[in-house]
Design a protein around this motif. Structure first.
Motif, PDB file in Angstrom:
ATOM      1  N   ARG A  93       0.839  -1.188   0.000  1.00  0.00           N
ATOM      2  CA  ARG A  93       0.000   0.000   0.000  1.00  0.00           C
ATOM      3  C   ARG A  93       0.877   1.242   0.000  1.00  0.00           C
ATOM      4  O   ARG A  93       1.944   1.256   0.613  1.00  0.00           O
ATOM      5  N   LYS A 240     -11.812  -3.437  -0.794  1.00  0.00           N
ATOM      6  CA  LYS A 240     -11.256  -3.744   0.516  1.00  0.00           C
ATOM      7  C   LYS A 240     -10.999  -2.470   1.318  1.00  0.00           C
ATOM      8  O   LYS A 240     -11.912  -1.950   1.959  1.00  0.00           O
ATOM      9  N   LYS A 241      -9.801  -1.931   1.285  1.00  0.00           N
ATOM     10  CA  LYS A 241      -9.496  -0.793   2.158  1.00  0.00           C
ATOM     11  C   LYS A 241     -10.212   0.480   1.700  1.00  0.00           C
ATOM     12  O   LYS A 241     -10.696   1.256   2.519  1.00  0.00           O
ATOM     13  N   HIS A 261     -10.976  -1.902  11.079  1.00  0.00           N
ATOM     14  CA  HIS A 261      -9.886  -2.784  10.640  1.00  0.00           C
ATOM     15  C   HIS A 261      -9.735  -3.897  11.682  1.00  0.00           C
ATOM     16  O   HIS A 261      -8.788  -3.910  12.458  1.00  0.00           O
ATOM     17  N   SER A 283      -1.730  -3.161  10.304  1.00  0.00           N
ATOM     18  CA  SER A 283      -1.349  -4.060   9.217  1.00  0.00           C
ATOM     19  C   SER A 283      -0.124  -4.894   9.608  1.00  0.00           C
ATOM     20  O   SER A 283       0.839  -4.366  10.161  1.00  0.00           O
ATOM     21  N   ASP A 308      -9.788  -9.309   8.669  1.00  0.00           N
ATOM     22  CA  ASP A 308      -9.215  -7.989   8.389  1.00  0.00           C
ATOM     23  C   ASP A 308     -10.176  -6.822   8.601  1.00  0.00           C
ATOM     24  O   ASP A 308      -9.760  -5.767   9.044  1.00  0.00           O
ATOM     25  N   ARG A 400       2.046 -12.066  -0.265  1.00  0.00           N
ATOM     26  CA  ARG A 400       0.715 -12.410   0.250  1.00  0.00           C
ATOM     27  C   ARG A 400       0.090 -13.567  -0.489  1.00  0.00           C
ATOM     28  O   ARG A 400       0.495 -13.922  -1.592  1.00  0.00           O
TER      29      ARG A 400
HETATM   30  C1  SPV Z   1      -3.240  -4.118   5.229  1.00  0.00           C
HETATM   31  O1  SPV Z   1      -2.233  -3.499   4.838  1.00  0.00           O
HETATM   32  O2  SPV Z   1      -3.826  -3.840   6.309  1.00  0.00           O
HETATM   33  C2  SPV Z   1      -3.776  -5.237   4.434  1.00  0.00           C
HETATM   34  C3  SPV Z   1      -3.187  -5.477   3.104  1.00  0.00           C
HETATM   35  O3  SPV Z   1      -4.694  -5.897   4.860  1.00  0.00           O
HETATM   36  S1  SPV Z   1      -3.828  -4.432   1.884  1.00  0.00           S
HETATM   37  O4  SPV Z   1      -5.022  -5.068   1.315  1.00  0.00           O
HETATM   38  O5  SPV Z   1      -2.789  -4.267   0.845  1.00  0.00           O
HETATM   39  O6  SPV Z   1      -4.195  -3.161   2.458  1.00  0.00           O
END
Ligand code: SPV
Ligand code: GTP
Ligand code: MN
Length: 619
Positions: A93, A240-241, A261, A283, A308, A400
């Motif tokens: 990230r 996701k994030k 998170h 993370s 997560d 990963r």
């Molecule tokens: C994190 O960095 O908290 C993750 C991996 O779970 S990512 O999906 O790359 O953000």
């Protein structure tokens, strides 16, 4: 409608020819218009509407192998599994390239990068012009949370990366069912992703297309996401994030819930009684491992609900309920082994895409920590020949695995319960070599919010930056909160007031698996032995475990922690719970400085909690 207008969810359905090869089976006009407009801007060679089928996944995997993005692993050792090697500069990230473009800078707050939204839109529009030339635009409708759950939310991501499509297919409920929800009128969040690597006619593609220029941009008020230039993890799997945390945290503030998170587990005691716990760690600080824990103590069972992200809200019954909005795991490979996390190793038996791990001579995967002795010869994550003398890691520290949660042997039968599970306790933690004890219990909700707000953690390889550097990472949400963190603290305090009016307020704990002794080694064995700490927590819930007061919170009595069968000497145990008042006073000063950055957005209650801590440290 212009490209950057927020599409409406309530548009009427439009008929499209059912015979078009890649046409969806339902046709929400707003999505179709949005895609048409994006196609005009980004100029893809083709448009593919993803149905989320196994066949589609298979065809994309074959395409990725043909393109050189994926290498198929030995099917006898790792059935139907693949290895991707990313571009060397696209491995994690990018927090420095992540922006929250609220209308007012103050609403992004001091912990986020802010850019003026109109200028940022113009800049992104320029970057995206023609950016998909020579590539296919994939349209991925997805549901975060079980399709149809009252706690689920919809989104649509376009991308020109088939790798991102395959990843999103594992991580979300992606495809036709989600599009049907949108067609039926559900609100949806638009997310635009391009690797920013258009192909000229006849130009040969590279294995991992991306661009040196990278942007991950969020418009919180209009709930929009743009990502340019990266194909890695949280930068590109926008469900996701970007959605389930940054945009969802804003939705959660406005709608009175929490997007966090956090992992989610079900813990069953030998008595048969079950408890649900949610835990926030930054993370690469142990969420996946705790989510899949195999207890070292007999009679205890831990089942996985999420590893997560958790969405929490007060249910119709007045209880705190949580779902895992995801459908898969994007887990850290290094450190995962049959000893530390046998459940993950079992989950990864096949049907898994690995990114940036090393490859063995017989076509399987390896990473640091998988076995105590590394293989004599490997191909490292860059594709170079590797031996134990190479002096560089064989797998990237942020390598990963991407795998469906369904493959996890410890998955709880309730993991897709549309109503969510009832949360009994919340845990905060970080990676701290010093100062923070193995476990403390908060005095009450507000003290728990203080513990969450003051988490600090040594940085990991999950994002750019110096590994090991200590930073405040409140609620493990520093990179993921889509608005002013001072307001976020206030939202948590307010949520507690609402909970107090309901049936039961969950207990709050803080843990640290990573405290080190004078010799630099971890004081606590961690992993399966973390079940001992979970046992103390659930016995606290039942009122059967003892605790003593300390400046930082309640800690186990001398015989409070179950240490049966554990070989740990008294002095190390003492170090695990030591509270050095001088060091903690320095820590309190650091917290004061951190809190001050939020100015008048900082809730007074947390300043009061800091004052209480200082008084306890002075006693
Ligand atoms: C994190 O960095 O908290 C993750 C991996 O779970 S990512 O999906 O790359 O953000
Ligand atoms: P993200 O996916 O980035 O959010 O990470 P995460 O919080 O899920 O972290 P994960 O469980 O993948 O663990 C990250 C690293 O910490 C791995 O190398 C683990 O082996 C290691 N780790 C996890 N739990 C423990 C523990 O209890 N003790 C020690 N010493 N290491 C741990
Ligand atoms: Mn994470």
């Amino acid at each position: 409608m212009t490209l950057l207008d927020h599409p409406r969810a309530d548009s009427p359905l439009e008929d499209a020819p059912a015979s078009a090869p890649d046409a969806p089976t339902v046709h929400p006009a707003a999505v179709i218009d949005w895609v048409a407009e994006l196609a005009e801007l980004m100029q893809p060679a083709d448009i593919h509407w993803c149905d989320g089928s196994t066949r589609e996944r298979h065809e994309l995997l074959q395409l990725l192998v043909a393109n050189g993005t994926l290498e198929q692993l030995n099917p006898e050792l790792r059935p139907y599994s693949f290895l991707a090697r990313s571009h060397e500069a696209d491995v994690a990230r990018l927090e420095s390239r992540t922006f929250i473009c609220s209308a007012e800078k103050i609403d992004a707050g001091p912990t986020n990068n802010w850019a003026e939204p109109t200028r940022m839109r113009a800049e992104l529009t320029d970057l995206m012009r023609g950016s998909m030339r020579g590539r296919t635009m994939y349209v991925m409708p997805f549901s975060m949370g079980p399709v149809g759950s009252p706690m689920a939310k919809l989104g649509v991501q376009v991308t020109d990366s088939p790798y991102v499509v395959v990843s999103t297919g594992s991580m979300t409920r992606m495809g036709t069912a989600a599009l049907e929800e949108i067609a039926a009128g559900a609100e949806w969040v638009p997310a635009i992703h391009t690797v920013g690597a258009p192909l000229a006619p006849g130009e040969k593609d590279v294995a991992w297309p991306c661009n040196d220029t990278k942007y991950i941009v969020h418009f919180p008020e209009t709930r929009e996401i743009f990502s340019y230039g990266s194909a890695y993890g949280g930068n590109a799997i926008l469900a996701k994030k970007a959605f389930a945390l940054r945009i969802a945290s804003v939705q959660a503030r406005d709608e009175g819930w929490l997007a966090e998170h956090m992992l989610l587990i079900k813990v069953t005691a030998p008595t048969g009684r079950a408890y649900h716990l949610a835990a926030a760690f930054p993370s690469a600080c142990g969420k996946t491992n705790l989510a899949m824990l195999s207890p070292s103590i007999p009679g205890w069972k831990v089942e996985t609900i999420g590893d997560d992200i958790a969405w929490l809200r007060i249910g119709a019954d007045g209880r705190l309920r949580a779902i895992n909005p995801e459908a898969g795991f994007f887990g850290v490979a290094p450190g995962t082994s049959a000893k530390t996390n046998p459940t993950a190793m079992d989950t990864l038996w096949g049907n898994t895409v690995f990114t940036n791990v090393a490859r063995t001579e017989d076509g399987d995967v390896w990473w640091e920590g998988m076995t105590s002795t590394p293989p004599a010869h490997l191909t490292d994550w860059r594709g170079n020949a590797w031996t134990p003398d190479s002096g560089v890691p064989a797998a990237h520290p942020n390598s990963r695995f991407t795998v469906s949660a369904r493959q996890c042997p410890s998955i709880a039968s309730t993991w897709e319960d549309p109503e969510g599970v009832v949360i009994d306790a919340i845990i905060f933690g970080g990676r701290r070599a010093t100062n923070v004890p193995l476990v403390v219990e908060a005095r009450d909700w507000d003290h728990g919010v203080f513990l969450g707000a003051t988490i600090a953690s040594e940085q990991t390889a999950a994002a750019e930056g110096t590994v090991g550097e200590l930073r405040r990472d409140p609620f493990a949400m520093l990179p993921f909160c889509g608005y002013n963190m001072g307001d976020y603290f206030a939202h948590w305090l307010d949520f507690g007031r609402r909970l107090r009016r309901s049936a039961r307020v969950p207990r709050v704990f803080q843990v640290n698996w990573f405290r080190k002794g004078a010799d630099g080694s971890f004081l606590w064995p961690g992993f399966g032995d973390n079940a001992r700490v979970l046992q103390w927590m659930v016995e606290r819930l039942d009122g059967t475990a003892g605790a003593v007061d300390s400046p930082l919170g309640s800690i186990p009595t001398a015989d409070g922690l179950n240490l049966d069968g554990l070989d740990i000497d008294e002095s190390r145990l003492g170090e695990l719970f030591a509270q050095d008042r001088e060091a903690l006073r320095v820590e309190a000063d650091d917290i004061e400085t951190f809190f001050a950055t939020f100015g008048d957005r900082m809730p007074a209650e947390l300043d009061r909690q800091l004052e209480l801590l200082r008084r306890r440290l002075a006693d």
